[in-house]
Design a protein around this motif. Sequence first.
Motif, short mmCIF file in Angstrom:
data_model
loop_
_atom_site.label_atom_id
_atom_site.label_comp_id
_atom_site.label_asym_id
_atom_site.label_seq_id
_atom_site.Cartn_x
_atom_site.Cartn_y
_atom_site.Cartn_z
N GLU A 180 0.78 -1.19 0.18
CA GLU A 180 -0.04 -0.12 0.01
C GLU A 180 0.86 1.30 -0.19
O GLU A 180 1.91 1.34 0.49
CB GLU A 180 -0.90 -0.13 1.42
N GLY A 183 2.62 0.76 -4.19
CA GLY A 183 2.35 0.04 -5.31
C GLY A 183 3.28 -1.40 -5.71
O GLY A 183 3.55 -1.85 -4.63
N THR A 185 6.32 -2.83 -7.36
CA THR A 185 7.69 -2.45 -7.40
C THR A 185 8.76 -3.18 -7.85
O THR A 185 8.60 -4.24 -7.84
CB THR A 185 8.38 -1.65 -6.03
N THR A 221 8.62 2.32 -8.26
CA THR A 221 7.55 1.64 -8.48
C THR A 221 7.22 1.75 -10.00
O THR A 221 7.32 2.89 -10.87
CB THR A 221 6.41 2.87 -7.97
N ASP A 224 1.06 2.10 -9.75
CA ASP A 224 -0.04 2.01 -8.41
C ASP A 224 -0.75 0.96 -8.35
O ASP A 224 -0.94 0.29 -9.40
CB ASP A 224 -0.59 3.29 -8.08
N GLN A 248 -8.53 -1.53 -3.86
CA GLN A 248 -7.72 -0.72 -4.87
C GLN A 248 -7.59 -1.31 -6.34
O GLN A 248 -7.26 -0.53 -7.12
CB GLN A 248 -6.37 -0.47 -4.45
#
Length: 265
Positions: A180, A183, A185, A221, A224, A248
């Motif tokens: 969180e 995102g 990575t 990242t 996201d 999400q």
Amino acid sequence: MLARQRQAVILEQARRTGAVRVSELVLKLGVSDMTIRRDLDVLAGRGLVEKVYGGATAIVGKSTDEPGFEAKSGRQRAQKEAIARLAAGLVRPGTAIGISAGTTTWTFARALDQVPGLTIVTNSIQVADVLRDPAQPDRTVVLTGGVRTPSDALVGAVAVHSLRRLHLDLVFLGVHGMAEGAGFTTPNLEEAETNRALVEAGRSLVVLADHTKWGIVGISTIVDLDEADVVVSDDGLPEVARETLREQVGELMVACVPEDETEES
């Protein structure tokens, strides 16, 4: 709760708080002291925690740590196989897909042998090798080219340029970590840029990540969490991670790993 689910809860708590105590885990999980110690032995054997007197501490890799392909290929094999089988059901015959480099995506590529007429774009030599099948004459495999990383991804300007004018139906992305805020990575800056170009070439994004990737943060990242249309993980994923991902991402798919297939390496 299955052993792998219990171990995922222990690992998630260790990463969140930095350490766990056997006595607290016994109360939280409702199992014996010996069971918790066995779970810690498994996690320690996988290099995810360090055992200390009365419990264990988390081992969190540096944000630029980048294990090689061979080192990663032996980890969570059963989980990757289950994820691959579930994700392969998303691929329709005759479509154009992108597959990033990585051991999870390599496992996924091996699960596509029954899907005809595919055009596959990848920045992974291993993935391309798996997909080069004389029994599939209607299959087209496109290798981006680029500079090879320690994890055997092809990255850099050549790879990015080759991806910029492509239009793919689905992109399947393997990641170093997901968390969180951070995102999805990677520990390699050039790989992040190349993966972003691959993602941008696709109409939909599917992220393939086993439960141990949760809470891991690489230096860069890629995208996201809310940019993923689908995340495919395994049933060792902690409930807190499931809740966050369901909030999400477009859809969370959880692959069930038979208990007798679960590895401890």
